[in-house]
Enzyme design. Sequence first.
Site, PDB file in Angstrom:
ATOM      1  N   LYS A 255      12.945  45.190  20.708  1.00  0.00           N
ATOM      2  CA  LYS A 255      12.911  43.763  20.236  1.00  0.00           C
ATOM      3  C   LYS A 255      11.303  43.029  20.840  1.00  0.00           C
ATOM      4  CE  LYS A 255      17.563  42.295  21.760  1.00  0.00           C
ATOM      5  NZ  LYS A 255      17.724  41.557  20.444  1.00  0.00           N
ATOM      6  N   ARG A 329      27.989  45.938  18.961  1.00  0.00           N
ATOM      7  CA  ARG A 329      29.498  46.372  18.072  1.00  0.00           C
ATOM      8  C   ARG A 329      29.848  47.891  18.335  1.00  0.00           C
ATOM      9  NH1 ARG A 329      26.303  44.713  12.858  1.00  0.00           N
ATOM     10  NH2 ARG A 329      25.422  43.219  14.301  1.00  0.00           N
TER      11      ARG A 329
END
Length: 479
Positions: A255, A329
Amino acid sequence: MTDPERPALPMAERLADPAEADAAIPLRLVPSDGLDAALEALPEAQRAWARATDFKGRLGQTCLLPAPDGTLSAVLFGWGDAKARARSRLDLGRAAESLPAGTFALDASAAPGAGTESALAWLIGRLRFTRYKSAKLAPARLIAPAGVDADETHRIADGVALTRALIDTPAEDMGPAEIEAAARALAADHGATVEVIAGDALLEANYPMIHAVGRAAAPGREPRIIALDWGPKDAPAVTLVGKGVAFDTGGLNLKPGASMGLMKKDMGGAAQALGLARIAMASGLKARLRVLIPAVENAVSASSFRPSDVLTSRKGLTVEINNTDAEGRLVLADALARGDEDAPGLMLCFATLTGAARVALGPELPPFYTDDDALAGALAEASAAVRDPIWRMPFWDGYEAQIEPAIADLDNAPSGGMAGSITAALFLRRFVEKAGAFAHFDVYGWTPAARPGRPRGGEAQAIRACWAVLSARYGTGAA
């Protein structure tokens, strides 16, 4: 953390006993359309003071009324009009933060039905994260309003307190081991049991994606699956699953700095699940409760999982990794598959999963997904009743093809960037088959700017609405 085995869990303040009401300072809710009547009921000097200070009954406006000797005689708190109240909530939290020391008795006679939310707003409005800096609130107390279940209000406020504190704690002090320690402390408080599988043992126990996401973390921060169990084994089964990514660097798809600043809150789903579990256990929910938390740190090292890797999940479905920053997820998939093996009557999943949810609905309106219309209706009704905002979004079958890549069963990060919250929810649904009902909440878990009852920082989202549904469905054993 000085004692990671048994941290002290935060608790909200308690409402004052109604027996203290005779000596308490009146705190009167004044709707703007009831201003004239409220002022006419005051002694002439106080009426003149209220007018001189331009008190209009605007929502959140406060007027301190002096007694002849200069002490505080009463407080007027503006309750606004219906439009203003519809745009806000937990408004008495403003008074809880700003009033001087004293014990206050709420007079909501001009605002019927406001007592329950106001009592909760008072308690959670006074919550402050004090681990690293002391709070500066005056010691103001509120008498439990007439007709309000003080014990229930305390239990809910304690659940919110736990959720907020877990999220607010920086990752240095809230890694996978500390999330485990918080779960163990909660279990010890309520007679629950905890089982943890960590490190390479995850592979032997068939949690391969939890292991893959967390294997790059430093020693002492190994990935783990935390399972908390509580309640009679023959009671209806309810399973809560919470994403526990203690910090998310993005992995090898690192990120940028601006996106990494709040990643201590990426375990916000775990915090919601534990906060809700605290309310349920303290209330004696008539259910067999299981909480599953995949706790990991998505770190960067030579052992990080890579883009284009194909992982095999607990369920046996293969997953192509197209972005290591879509790790939540993956760990949830293994946890959901484990929870589904028990075929619970209800399974709820909480996760700070996608930025797409925030683009669509903003920071304070979490979407939820379910195929069960009865559950969706109950959640929507509860959300409105307790003013805990959530919004149903669709499991849109037309997007299923987007999560099906060429070389594996599933794609963890479909290209294109559209419908990101929906495709993430569709991914998770692939791991739930046996549960009687399933709902997934894509929460933000954070209040960006202080609001009434909500200081800036970690936030409990959806758990009050979920608790209203759970307590109505299964009943409670609390006195």
